[in-house]
Design a protein around this motif. Structure first.
Motif, PDB file in Angstrom:
ATOM      1  N   GLN A   1       0.843  -1.184   0.000  1.00  0.00           N
ATOM      2  CA  GLN A   1       0.000   0.000   0.000  1.00  0.00           C
ATOM      3  C   GLN A   1       0.880   1.236   0.000  1.00  0.00           C
ATOM      4  OE1 GLN A   1      -2.952  -0.007   3.035  1.00  0.00           O
ATOM      5  NE2 GLN A   1      -3.691   2.041   2.564  1.00  0.00           N
ATOM      6  N   VAL A   2       0.516   2.206  -0.829  1.00  0.00           N
ATOM      7  CA  VAL A   2       1.300   3.427  -0.915  1.00  0.00           C
ATOM      8  C   VAL A   2       1.068   4.271   0.324  1.00  0.00           C
ATOM      9  CG1 VAL A   2       1.632   5.554  -2.189  1.00  0.00           C
ATOM     10  CG2 VAL A   2       1.228   3.420  -3.430  1.00  0.00           C
ATOM     11  N   GLN A   3       2.151   4.724   0.916  1.00  0.00           N
ATOM     12  CA  GLN A   3       2.061   5.610   2.070  1.00  0.00           C
ATOM     13  C   GLN A   3       2.608   6.968   1.683  1.00  0.00           C
ATOM     14  OE1 GLN A   3       4.532   4.556   5.380  1.00  0.00           O
ATOM     15  NE2 GLN A   3       3.487   5.923   6.805  1.00  0.00           N
ATOM     16  N   LEU A   4       1.830   8.000   1.932  1.00  0.00           N
ATOM     17  CA  LEU A   4       2.267   9.365   1.692  1.00  0.00           C
ATOM     18  C   LEU A   4       2.538  10.014   3.046  1.00  0.00           C
ATOM     19  CD1 LEU A   4      -0.211  10.465  -1.121  1.00  0.00           C
ATOM     20  CD2 LEU A   4       2.111   9.579  -1.358  1.00  0.00           C
ATOM     21  N   VAL A   5       3.730  10.536   3.203  1.00  0.00           N
ATOM     22  CA  VAL A   5       4.141  11.147   4.465  1.00  0.00           C
ATOM     23  C   VAL A   5       4.210  12.652   4.280  1.00  0.00           C
ATOM     24  CG1 VAL A   5       5.922  11.224   6.237  1.00  0.00           C
ATOM     25  CG2 VAL A   5       5.446   9.070   5.034  1.00  0.00           C
ATOM     26  N   GLU A   6       3.375  13.355   5.019  1.00  0.00           N
ATOM     27  CA  GLU A   6       3.291  14.815   4.904  1.00  0.00           C
ATOM     28  C   GLU A   6       3.931  15.480   6.113  1.00  0.00           C
ATOM     29  OE1 GLU A   6      -1.207  14.842   2.974  1.00  0.00           O
ATOM     30  OE2 GLU A   6      -0.844  14.484   5.100  1.00  0.00           O
ATOM     31  N   MET A  93      -7.114  22.354   5.689  1.00  0.00           N
ATOM     32  CA  MET A  93      -6.346  21.122   5.788  1.00  0.00           C
ATOM     33  C   MET A  93      -5.801  20.837   4.394  1.00  0.00           C
ATOM     34  SD  MET A  93      -5.444  18.767   7.983  1.00  0.00           S
ATOM     35  CE  MET A  93      -6.703  18.552   9.238  1.00  0.00           C
ATOM     36  N   TYR A  94      -4.518  20.608   4.320  1.00  0.00           N
ATOM     37  CA  TYR A  94      -3.862  20.347   3.043  1.00  0.00           C
ATOM     38  C   TYR A  94      -3.560  18.853   2.941  1.00  0.00           C
ATOM     39  CZ  TYR A  94      -3.346  25.319   2.095  1.00  0.00           C
ATOM     40  OH  TYR A  94      -3.595  26.644   1.821  1.00  0.00           O
ATOM     41  N   TYR A  95      -3.961  18.271   1.808  1.00  0.00           N
ATOM     42  CA  TYR A  95      -3.802  16.842   1.598  1.00  0.00           C
ATOM     43  C   TYR A  95      -2.870  16.591   0.421  1.00  0.00           C
ATOM     44  CZ  TYR A  95      -7.969  16.376   4.525  1.00  0.00           C
ATOM     45  OH  TYR A  95      -8.870  16.421   5.559  1.00  0.00           O
ATOM     46  N   CYS A  96      -1.878  15.778   0.639  1.00  0.00           N
ATOM     47  CA  CYS A  96      -1.036  15.320  -0.448  1.00  0.00           C
ATOM     48  C   CYS A  96      -1.756  14.202  -1.198  1.00  0.00           C
ATOM     49  CB  CYS A  96       0.291  14.794   0.099  1.00  0.00           C
ATOM     50  SG  CYS A  96       1.426  14.205  -1.166  1.00  0.00           S
ATOM     51  N   ALA A  97      -1.569  14.159  -2.506  1.00  0.00           N
ATOM     52  CA  ALA A  97      -2.221  13.146  -3.311  1.00  0.00           C
ATOM     53  C   ALA A  97      -1.274  12.654  -4.396  1.00  0.00           C
ATOM     54  CB  ALA A  97      -3.499  13.698  -3.934  1.00  0.00           C
ATOM     55  N   LEU A  98      -1.427  11.390  -4.728  1.00  0.00           N
ATOM     56  CA  LEU A  98      -0.604  10.753  -5.762  1.00  0.00           C
ATOM     57  C   LEU A  98      -1.523  10.011  -6.722  1.00  0.00           C
ATOM     58  CD1 LEU A  98       2.195   9.778  -6.823  1.00  0.00           C
ATOM     59  CD2 LEU A  98       1.972   7.844  -5.249  1.00  0.00           C
ATOM     60  N   GLY A  99      -1.318  10.228  -7.998  1.00  0.00           N
ATOM     61  CA  GLY A  99      -2.167   9.567  -8.978  1.00  0.00           C
ATOM     62  C   GLY A  99      -1.509   9.513 -10.335  1.00  0.00           C
ATOM     63  N   ARG A 100      -2.301   9.247 -11.345  1.00  0.00           N
ATOM     64  CA  ARG A 100      -1.803   9.164 -12.713  1.00  0.00           C
ATOM     65  C   ARG A 100      -2.766   9.860 -13.649  1.00  0.00           C
ATOM     66  NH1 ARG A 100       2.572   5.970 -13.300  1.00  0.00           N
ATOM     67  NH2 ARG A 100       3.025   4.490 -11.630  1.00  0.00           N
ATOM     68  N   SER A 111     -10.537  12.524  -9.307  1.00  0.00           N
ATOM     69  CA  SER A 111     -10.616  11.102  -9.668  1.00  0.00           C
ATOM     70  C   SER A 111      -9.310  10.574 -10.266  1.00  0.00           C
ATOM     71  CB  SER A 111     -11.767  10.879 -10.662  1.00  0.00           C
ATOM     72  OG  SER A 111     -11.584  11.675 -11.817  1.00  0.00           O
ATOM     73  N   ASP A 112      -8.366  11.445 -10.599  1.00  0.00           N
ATOM     74  CA  ASP A 112      -7.058  10.993 -11.089  1.00  0.00           C
ATOM     75  C   ASP A 112      -6.191  10.441  -9.965  1.00  0.00           C
ATOM     76  OD1 ASP A 112      -6.792  13.776 -13.415  1.00  0.00           O
ATOM     77  OD2 ASP A 112      -7.542  11.740 -13.741  1.00  0.00           O
ATOM     78  N   PHE A 113      -6.583  10.679  -8.729  1.00  0.00           N
ATOM     79  CA  PHE A 113      -5.743  10.341  -7.583  1.00  0.00           C
ATOM     80  C   PHE A 113      -6.319   9.158  -6.813  1.00  0.00           C
ATOM     81  CE2 PHE A 113      -2.939  13.913  -7.915  1.00  0.00           C
ATOM     82  CZ  PHE A 113      -3.699  14.843  -8.617  1.00  0.00           C
ATOM     83  N   ASN A 114      -5.454   8.213  -6.524  1.00  0.00           N
ATOM     84  CA  ASN A 114      -5.910   7.051  -5.763  1.00  0.00           C
ATOM     85  C   ASN A 114      -5.141   6.847  -4.467  1.00  0.00           C
ATOM     86  OD1 ASN A 114      -3.580   6.409  -7.093  1.00  0.00           O
ATOM     87  ND2 ASN A 114      -4.327   4.536  -8.030  1.00  0.00           N
ATOM     88  N   HIS A 115      -4.256   7.776  -4.158  1.00  0.00           N
ATOM     89  CA  HIS A 115      -3.544   7.696  -2.887  1.00  0.00           C
ATOM     90  C   HIS A 115      -3.543   9.073  -2.247  1.00  0.00           C
ATOM     91  CE1 HIS A 115      -2.239   3.677  -3.947  1.00  0.00           C
ATOM     92  NE2 HIS A 115      -1.768   4.139  -5.086  1.00  0.00           N
TER      93      HIS A 115
END
Length: 126
Positions: A1-6, A93-100, A111-115
């Motif tokens: 599972q992808v973990q994003l650390v902010e 609140m600021y959220y980091c996001a990762l997608g394609r 919807s481009d982001f799944n993490h």
């Protein structure tokens, strides 16, 4: 599972600066979209700034243009958001996001982001 650390949120006075960071230490973020959304109480989630990690192209939401700068450090799978000239309306609140996805002038869609990261609070107040 992808973990994003902010990291990097906090409180600052109007006109001040903050730098947010988001890393994905266990993941391959090449050819991805990585960046930040924000959400204030009672408001919809808003795209702030994004980098397309393969090309280095960036997209900024209207609220971020001219004040915020997003950058990436590929070797560290990390993106930074330098926020200058902060205003009270930047409080969220600021959220980091990762997608394609492919770059468009309209910017990425949620919807481009799944993490997603867990969020870091930014408060701008005197």
């Amino acid at each position: 599972q992808v973990q994003l650390v902010e990291s990097g949120g906090g409180s600052v006075q109007p006109g001040g600066s903050l730098r947010l960071s988001c890393s994905a230490p266990e993941s391959d973020v090449s050819n991805s979209i990585m960046g930040w959304f924000r959400q204030a109480p009672g408001k919809e989630r808003e795209g702030v700034a994004f980098v397309y990690t393969g090309s280095g192209m960036t997209f900024y939401g209207d609220s971020a243009k001219g004040r915020f700068t997003i950058s990436q450090v590929n070797a560290k799978n990390t993106v930074y958001l330098q926020m200058d000239s902060l205003k009270p309306e930047d409080t969220a609140m600021y959220y980091c996001a990762l997608g394609r996805g492919w770059y468009t002038s309209l910017g990425p869609k949620t919807s481009d982001f799944n993490h997603w990261g867990q969020g870091t609070q930014v408060t701008v107040s005197s």
